[in-house]
Design an enzyme around this catalytic site. Sequence first.
Site, PDB file in Angstrom:
ATOM      1  N   LYS A 185     -18.294 -16.994   2.072  1.00 32.73           N
ATOM      2  CA  LYS A 185     -19.747 -16.975   2.238  1.00 32.73           C
ATOM      3  C   LYS A 185     -20.511 -16.391   1.066  1.00 32.73           C
ATOM      4  O   LYS A 185     -20.141 -15.359   0.516  1.00 32.73           O
ATOM      5  CB  LYS A 185     -20.085 -16.152   3.485  1.00 32.73           C
TER       6      LYS A 185
ATOM      7  N   GLY B 205     -12.648  -4.274   0.640  1.00 31.42           N
ATOM      8  CA  GLY B 205     -14.076  -3.945   0.677  1.00 31.42           C
ATOM      9  C   GLY B 205     -14.485  -3.016  -0.453  1.00 31.42           C
ATOM     10  O   GLY B 205     -15.546  -3.180  -1.058  1.00 31.42           O
TER      11      GLY B 205
ATOM     12  N   GLY C 251      -9.728  -8.726  -0.553  1.00 23.91           N
ATOM     13  CA  GLY C 251      -8.500  -8.747   0.236  1.00 23.91           C
ATOM     14  C   GLY C 251      -7.802 -10.095   0.244  1.00 23.91           C
ATOM     15  O   GLY C 251      -6.594 -10.184  -0.015  1.00 23.91           O
TER      16      GLY C 251
ATOM     17  N   ARG D 131       0.819  -1.220   0.000  1.00 27.18           N
ATOM     18  CA  ARG D 131       0.000   0.000   0.000  1.00 27.18           C
ATOM     19  C   ARG D 131       0.848   1.263   0.000  1.00 27.18           C
ATOM     20  O   ARG D 131       0.455   2.265  -0.597  1.00 27.18           O
ATOM     21  CB  ARG D 131      -0.955  -0.013   1.187  1.00 27.18           C
TER      22      ARG D 131
HETATM   23  P1  ADP Z   1     -12.004 -12.034  -0.386  1.00 31.83           P
HETATM   24  O1  ADP Z   1     -11.398 -11.413   0.838  1.00 31.83           O
HETATM   25  O2  ADP Z   1     -11.027 -12.162  -1.507  1.00 31.83           O
HETATM   26  O3  ADP Z   1     -13.288 -11.350  -0.805  1.00 31.83           O
HETATM   27  P2  ADP Z   1     -13.361 -14.040   1.168  1.00 31.83           P
HETATM   28  O4  ADP Z   1     -13.090 -13.269   2.412  1.00 31.83           O
HETATM   29  O5  ADP Z   1     -14.764 -14.094   0.687  1.00 31.83           O
HETATM   30  O6  ADP Z   1     -12.409 -13.546  -0.020  1.00 31.83           O
HETATM   31  O7  ADP Z   1     -12.935 -15.555   1.363  1.00 31.83           O
HETATM   32  C1  ADP Z   1     -11.657 -15.941   1.759  1.00 31.83           C
HETATM   33  C2  ADP Z   1     -11.697 -17.069   2.722  1.00 31.83           C
HETATM   34  O8  ADP Z   1     -12.479 -18.139   2.251  1.00 31.83           O
HETATM   35  C3  ADP Z   1     -10.323 -17.641   2.955  1.00 31.83           C
HETATM   36  O9  ADP Z   1      -9.930 -17.361   4.273  1.00 31.83           O
HETATM   37  C4  ADP Z   1     -10.489 -19.144   2.707  1.00 31.83           C
HETATM   38  O10 ADP Z   1      -9.828 -19.930   3.679  1.00 31.83           O
HETATM   39  C5  ADP Z   1     -11.985 -19.327   2.800  1.00 31.83           C
HETATM   40  N1  ADP Z   1     -12.456 -20.509   2.049  1.00 31.83           N
HETATM   41  C6  ADP Z   1     -12.359 -20.724   0.736  1.00 31.83           C
HETATM   42  N2  ADP Z   1     -12.862 -21.935   0.426  1.00 31.83           N
HETATM   43  C7  ADP Z   1     -13.282 -22.499   1.578  1.00 31.83           C
HETATM   44  C8  ADP Z   1     -13.886 -23.737   1.923  1.00 31.83           C
HETATM   45  N3  ADP Z   1     -14.173 -24.655   0.982  1.00 31.83           N
HETATM   46  N4  ADP Z   1     -14.184 -23.974   3.227  1.00 31.83           N
HETATM   47  C9  ADP Z   1     -13.902 -23.045   4.159  1.00 31.83           C
HETATM   48  N5  ADP Z   1     -13.341 -21.845   3.900  1.00 31.83           N
HETATM   49  C10 ADP Z   1     -13.019 -21.573   2.625  1.00 31.83           C
HETATM   50 MG    MG Z   2     -11.916 -11.567   2.908  1.00 32.85          MG
END
Ligand code: ADP
Ligand code: MG
Length: 396
Positions: A199, A375, A352, A36
């Site tokens: 999620k 975000g 992130g 950053r």
């Molecule tokens: P981003 O920050 O890129 O938007 P998210 O916060 O939505 O991504 O998701 C990231 C998290 O999802 C990671 O910490 C990863 O461990 C978790 N994750 C991915 N696939 C699975 C899974 N099958 N079961 C549990 N956690 C998962």
């Molecule tokens: Mg995340």
Amino acid sequence: MNKKSIKDFDYKGKKVLVRCDFNVPLKDGEITDETRIRESLPTIEYLTNEGAAVILMSHLGRPKGKANHEYSLEPVATKLSEMLDKEVRFLDDDKVVSDKTIKEVASIKDGEIVLLQNTRFLEGEEKNDKDFSKKLASLADLYVNDAFGTAHRAHASNVGVSEILPSAVGLLVEKEIEVMANSIENPERPFVAILGGAKVSDKIGVIENLLTKVDKIIIVGAMANTFLKAEGKGVGTSLVEDDKLDLAKDLINKAKDANVELILPVDLVVAYEIKDDVEIKTVSTDEIPEDKMALDIGEETIEKIKEALSDAKTVVWNGPAGVFEVEALSKGTFAIADILADLDATTIIGGGDSAAAVEKSGKADKITHISTGGGASLELLEGKELPGIACIEDRE
Ligand code: ADP
Ligand code: MG
């Protein structure tokens, strides 16, 4: 973009207040990832070269409206000074803008740089308090917002000051908006989205927005479990959102109606628990054992994704394909990074954890754009207008 850019102003003899995103990870007072800070350099260098006296500000962590030196920006001033090869004077002030800071700022000359203390040392920052905005604005003649990471928030140091001073977006914000918004609104086709992560509920807006724009959508990560269950498959002890099954069905139907191909995993890596040396097995999505959880995509799914992406010209990826933090469960996520790296396409990463995964994969330099705002990049993917950018003056 229709917002004023830093190139629209003259800076000789002017003081410029610049909101940066210096919210870097710290461990024992040391900066563990300076991305950053590096991303902020072009704007700072441009302004100082043009003769501006530069007053930098940022938040760091969550000091919750109180002065807490654990979250002092002093290490950032030191690092920045090193990277610019130029003095960056740190104005340590628990009140951020008390009389001593006002005095110091009054004495800075053209081309000089100072950094204010963490704006979140005061409650007024996150409340977008008028008095705090006025104090910050009183330090300068012009305001530049280059903090993409907080552009989805309306705080005193972005929206507040922009209501008082003439304003422009910095080079980083400009780049983020141009690449992200342009590729989503005017994509070269085929346009494919890969969505994963933890999620469905975090990503409803992203899926709904992209569904109306893409040619194909690939669902991976824990999110895929909810879609698989909605299709009637057993998902064992996997992370799944039972209250989102109807929504998943609805999204599957929306994709059909829009003629968008929706691709789900066909095989998954399963285990009893999430840990380093855990025993793993790859199974078809029709055979997920009742006592195991799906934690990554399998080889067949990786092949399917490769095939689906082979002619893609624009790819947006948000959300890891598995628990990439654990080595044994990182294969699927890194395989997607590899596939994207080899494509002759515009490739964009938002989110992130996704950005961290791509950095970790070693393929970051083969990706067109990795958004620096977690975000904020998600809100752009949702098609939302970001308050920290909407507040900047329009170009005539
Ligand atoms: P981003 O920050 O890129 O938007 P998210 O916060 O939505 O991504 O998701 C990231 C998290 O999802 C990671 O910490 C990863 O461990 C978790 N994750 C991915 N696939 C699975 C899974 N099958 N079961 C549990 N956690 C998962
Ligand atoms: Mg995340």
